[in-house]
Design a protein around this motif. Structure first.
Motif, PDB file in Angstrom:
ATOM      1  N   GLN A 339      -1.028 -13.692  -1.884  1.00  0.00           N
ATOM      2  CA  GLN A 339       0.157 -12.847  -1.973  1.00  0.00           C
ATOM      3  C   GLN A 339      -0.227 -11.388  -1.764  1.00  0.00           C
ATOM      4  OE1 GLN A 339       1.835 -13.915  -5.804  1.00  0.00           O
ATOM      5  NE2 GLN A 339       3.376 -15.168  -4.775  1.00  0.00           N
ATOM      6  N   ARG A 340       0.662 -10.678  -1.074  1.00  0.00           N
ATOM      7  CA  ARG A 340       0.427  -9.274  -0.785  1.00  0.00           C
ATOM      8  C   ARG A 340       1.077  -8.420  -1.863  1.00  0.00           C
ATOM      9  NH1 ARG A 340       2.208  -7.951   5.178  1.00  0.00           N
ATOM     10  NH2 ARG A 340       1.647  -5.886   4.374  1.00  0.00           N
ATOM     11  N   LEU A 341       0.288  -7.602  -2.535  1.00  0.00           N
ATOM     12  CA  LEU A 341       0.815  -6.721  -3.564  1.00  0.00           C
ATOM     13  C   LEU A 341       1.617  -5.592  -2.941  1.00  0.00           C
ATOM     14  CD1 LEU A 341      -2.332  -6.457  -5.871  1.00  0.00           C
ATOM     15  CD2 LEU A 341      -0.320  -7.924  -6.168  1.00  0.00           C
ATOM     16  N   ALA A 342       2.563  -5.097  -3.727  1.00  0.00           N
ATOM     17  CA  ALA A 342       3.381  -3.994  -3.252  1.00  0.00           C
ATOM     18  C   ALA A 342       2.519  -2.755  -3.055  1.00  0.00           C
ATOM     19  CB  ALA A 342       4.505  -3.702  -4.240  1.00  0.00           C
ATOM     20  N   ALA A 343       2.774  -2.054  -1.959  1.00  0.00           N
ATOM     21  CA  ALA A 343       2.033  -0.827  -1.699  1.00  0.00           C
ATOM     22  C   ALA A 343       2.471   0.295  -2.625  1.00  0.00           C
ATOM     23  CB  ALA A 343       2.204  -0.413  -0.237  1.00  0.00           C
ATOM     24  N   VAL A 344       3.727   0.266  -3.068  1.00  0.00           N
ATOM     25  CA  VAL A 344       4.286   1.298  -3.942  1.00  0.00           C
ATOM     26  C   VAL A 344       4.931   0.604  -5.134  1.00  0.00           C
ATOM     27  CG1 VAL A 344       5.925   3.201  -4.135  1.00  0.00           C
ATOM     28  CG2 VAL A 344       4.697   2.814  -1.975  1.00  0.00           C
ATOM     29  N   GLN A 345       4.648   1.071  -6.342  1.00  0.00           N
ATOM     30  CA  GLN A 345       5.260   0.484  -7.521  1.00  0.00           C
ATOM     31  C   GLN A 345       6.747   0.829  -7.576  1.00  0.00           C
ATOM     32  OE1 GLN A 345       3.684  -1.625  -9.559  1.00  0.00           O
ATOM     33  NE2 GLN A 345       1.958  -1.416  -8.139  1.00  0.00           N
ATOM     34  N   VAL A 356      17.000   1.699   0.424  1.00  0.00           N
ATOM     35  CA  VAL A 356      15.620   1.233   0.290  1.00  0.00           C
ATOM     36  C   VAL A 356      15.427   0.018   1.187  1.00  0.00           C
ATOM     37  CG1 VAL A 356      13.956   0.118  -1.261  1.00  0.00           C
ATOM     38  CG2 VAL A 356      15.247   2.104  -2.036  1.00  0.00           C
ATOM     39  N   ARG A 357      14.266  -0.015   1.880  1.00  0.00           N
ATOM     40  CA  ARG A 357      13.874  -1.214   2.638  1.00  0.00           C
ATOM     41  C   ARG A 357      13.070  -2.107   1.711  1.00  0.00           C
ATOM     42  NH1 ARG A 357      14.181  -1.272   8.069  1.00  0.00           N
ATOM     43  NH2 ARG A 357      12.359  -2.652   8.192  1.00  0.00           N
ATOM     44  N   LEU A 358      13.617  -3.251   1.414  1.00  0.00           N
ATOM     45  CA  LEU A 358      13.003  -4.163   0.459  1.00  0.00           C
ATOM     46  C   LEU A 358      12.031  -5.082   1.211  1.00  0.00           C
ATOM     47  CD1 LEU A 358      12.790  -5.046  -2.409  1.00  0.00           C
ATOM     48  CD2 LEU A 358      14.822  -6.445  -2.132  1.00  0.00           C
ATOM     49  N   ASP A 359      10.818  -4.555   1.434  1.00  0.00           N
ATOM     50  CA  ASP A 359       9.783  -5.315   2.126  1.00  0.00           C
ATOM     51  C   ASP A 359       8.514  -5.278   1.288  1.00  0.00           C
ATOM     52  OD1 ASP A 359       8.917  -2.743   2.431  1.00  0.00           O
ATOM     53  OD2 ASP A 359       9.318  -2.620   4.574  1.00  0.00           O
ATOM     54  N   CYS A 360       7.382  -5.545   1.937  1.00  0.00           N
ATOM     55  CA  CYS A 360       6.127  -5.615   1.193  1.00  0.00           C
ATOM     56  C   CYS A 360       5.647  -4.244   0.739  1.00  0.00           C
ATOM     57  CB  CYS A 360       5.053  -6.279   2.053  1.00  0.00           C
ATOM     58  SG  CYS A 360       5.500  -7.964   2.564  1.00  0.00           S
ATOM     59  N   GLY A 361       6.371  -3.189   1.108  1.00  0.00           N
ATOM     60  CA  GLY A 361       5.988  -1.874   0.649  1.00  0.00           C
ATOM     61  C   GLY A 361       6.273  -1.663  -0.820  1.00  0.00           C
ATOM     62  N   ILE A 362       7.353  -2.289  -1.337  1.00  0.00           N
ATOM     63  CA  ILE A 362       7.707  -2.079  -2.750  1.00  0.00           C
ATOM     64  C   ILE A 362       7.860  -3.389  -3.503  1.00  0.00           C
ATOM     65  CG2 ILE A 362       8.864   0.105  -2.236  1.00  0.00           C
ATOM     66  CD1 ILE A 362      11.511  -1.362  -2.373  1.00  0.00           C
ATOM     67  N   ALA A 363       7.679  -4.496  -2.838  1.00  0.00           N
ATOM     68  CA  ALA A 363       7.838  -5.799  -3.496  1.00  0.00           C
ATOM     69  C   ALA A 363       6.603  -6.653  -3.269  1.00  0.00           C
ATOM     70  CB  ALA A 363       9.076  -6.512  -2.971  1.00  0.00           C
ATOM     71  N   LEU A 364       6.374  -7.579  -4.181  1.00  0.00           N
ATOM     72  CA  LEU A 364       5.316  -8.558  -4.006  1.00  0.00           C
ATOM     73  C   LEU A 364       5.783  -9.587  -2.986  1.00  0.00           C
ATOM     74  CD1 LEU A 364       2.558  -9.704  -5.039  1.00  0.00           C
ATOM     75  CD2 LEU A 364       3.911 -11.113  -6.596  1.00  0.00           C
ATOM     76  N   CYS A 365       4.980  -9.779  -1.914  1.00  0.00           N
ATOM     77  CA  CYS A 365       5.394 -10.668  -0.822  1.00  0.00           C
ATOM     78  C   CYS A 365       4.584 -11.959  -0.838  1.00  0.00           C
ATOM     79  CB  CYS A 365       5.208  -9.979   0.522  1.00  0.00           C
ATOM     80  SG  CYS A 365       6.465  -8.736   0.876  1.00  0.00           S
TER      81      CYS A 365
END
Length: 504
Positions: A339-345, A356-365
């Motif tokens: 799993q890819r951790l969010a880049a920004v909390q 907000v773009r709800l992608d792997c930048g702020i969410a766990l993917c």
């Protein structure tokens, strides 16, 4: 001249008339007699028991361009016998089976130096036009540019032997530079040889002269199907019938890379475009993203499909996705990746932010890698991402609007396949977006109270208006008139209600 049968006539004599011709049938001759003529006519007296020979020098121009065939020398003759003494007019005649026309082949003499032993030095090299890689399915022919030279003495019956994969079939020879040297690959046995990946060509038979050099293209057709190799070897070897040969550079091998043209495309075919939540409520909404992967080329290949989608925000579940496949054929096996951790909390997302773009930048993917073992030519495979989107996780972001994003990435063996739709890109990516809107809950109590008070005030205003316009007064006057009419009918003067009788 000799007798066919014994007789007693003594010596027989005859006159022969003959004609010699060089390169008969050719428009341009390569040799002449001493008087610079290609033909010569002469007479000769013959007698039995005696042989006579005549020599006629043949001259060649300073530069003969065609050593491909020997020079033809044609001879035609007639014989007239002289009268035999004391024979009452008898004459010798030719045997009826004697051929009066003959053709002889004058071969070109090889230049073998003082020792009369020809030692040739055949040097060969070649390369491929377009470099040492061919993309099968995009290129239809392969061209090998060959350079051959004889760096020493004359070479007899020189040949080039090609060894190549059988899926390259010989098409033609074409000269790169104008040359008197001819390359001939029309031997009938090549029909059999080419089926096994061989080719044999003669080089200027019978003699490939010393110092000669030739450059030519060998063109091969490429078979586009049934090939899986990633490299191919070509070898060309020069041989001759010389008893002595220098073989240092008479064979040359070159390898080339084989790549296969493919065109695989991904697209989004169905998805949830918009949904909304009410702030402060625990709600769930069904979201579906569907992708199609299609092989647009006439070649099957294995392919990897990576599905990426957000699943958690912080410690709260966001989207409980289930991945299914929508096509019966071209099945795939999907394995989860790390799993890819969010880049920004999520706490760092500004509360006042509206979008907000709800992608792997702020969410766990979550990433799934799906291996399609064989995606058939013009085949299709479909992936459905389907699950409930949770409002509790979205509330963590404290935004009014966001885009839920999923992504599909395609990849394949770049050491074997080349995407002809975009050669520089080793994979393709497609995303789908669902717009999510967070609605503020409306307090309806002030609206109800305000509406009630407003309605009461409106009713009072209407009553006052009606009163001002005498609505209630008109009703009182009508009642008083009715009372007066009732009083008159009881005893006062009034109009009789009896019908009047008129006289006849």
């Amino acid at each position: 001249m000799e007798r066919l049968m014994p007789d007693n006539w003594g010596i027989l004599q005859a006159n022969i008339t003959y004609r010699l011709q060089l390169d008969k049938g050719r428009q341009h001759g390569r040799a002449v007699f001493q008087r610079l003529s290609r033909s010569l006519t002469s007479n000769l007296q013959l007698r039995t028991g005696r042989k006579r020979c005549q020599e006629f020098p043949i001259r060649l121009p300073s530069c003969v361009m065609d050593y491909f065939e020997p020079i033809d020398l044609s001879l035609n003759f007639t014989l007239a016998g002289e009268v035999i003494p004391d024979s009452k007019g008898l004459r010798p005649i030719l045997n009826e089976y004697t051929e009066t026309s003959q053709t002889y082949k004058l071969l070109f003499q090889m230049d073998c130096g003082l020792d009369n032993k020809c030692e040739d030095y055949l040097r060969i090299c070649f390369n491929f036009s377009g470099g040492d890689m061919v993309v099968i399915g995009r290129a239809t022919v392969l061209i090998a540019t060959v350079v051959l030279e004889n760096a020493h003495e004359d070479s007899s019956n020189t040949q080039l032997n090609f060894l190549h994969p059988s899926y390259f079939s010989f098409k033609k020879i074409s000269m790169v530079q104008e040359s008197s040297v001819q390359i001939v690959c029309s031997d009938q046995q090549n029909d059999r040889l080419m089926a096994s990946g061989s080719l044999r060509c003669a080089v200027n038979p019978p003699v490939f002269k010393k110092g000669s050099r030739v450059m030519f293209n060998t063109v091969f057709d490429i078979t586009a199907t049934g090939i899986e190799e990633t490299s191919a070897n070509f070898t060309i070897t020069a041989t001759s019938e010389n008893s002595v040969r220098i073989k240092n550079e008479s064979s040359y091998t070159r390898s080339m890379l084989l790549r296969y043209a493919v065109n695989v495309a991904a697209s989004g075919i169905e998805y949830t475009r918009h949904l909304n939540f009410t702030a402060g409520h625990q709600e769930e909404r069904l979201v579906k993203h569907s992708y199609q992967v299609e092989n647009l080329a006439p070649r099957s290949l294995p392919i990897r499909v990576k599905l990426t989608f957000p699943t958690r925000i912080g410690d709260k579940s966001l989207w409980n996705v289930t991945v299914t496949q929508g096509t019966p054929g071209n099945r795939s096996i999907c394995q989860p990746l790390a799993q890819r951790l969010a880049a920004v909390q999520s706490e760092t997302v500004r509360e006042a932010q509206d979008y907000v773009r709800l992608d792997c930048g702020i969410a766990l993917c979550t990433e799934l890698l799906c291996e399609v073992a064989v995606l058939e030519e013009h085949g299709v495979v479909i992936f459905h991402l389907k699950g409930e989107l949770m409002s509790a996780a979205i509330a963590e972001l404290k935004v009014k609007k966001l885009l839920l994003i999923s992504k599909v990435s395609l990849s394949y063996d770049g050491e074997k396949y080349v995407d002809i739709s975009e050669v520089t890109a080793p994979f393709k990516e497609v995303t789908l977006e669902t717009e999510v809107e967070v609605m503020e809950e409306v307090n309806r109590l002030p609206m109800i109270i305000g509406g009630s008070i407003g309605g009461l005030l409106l009713l009072i205003v209407l009553i006052i208006v009606f009163y001002k316009f005498g609505f209630f007064k008109r009703n009182n006057n009508t009642d008083e008139a009715d009372k007066l009419n009732m009083n008159g009918s009881d005893g006062g003067e009034g109009t009789s209600t009896e019908p009047e009788i008129l006289p006849d």
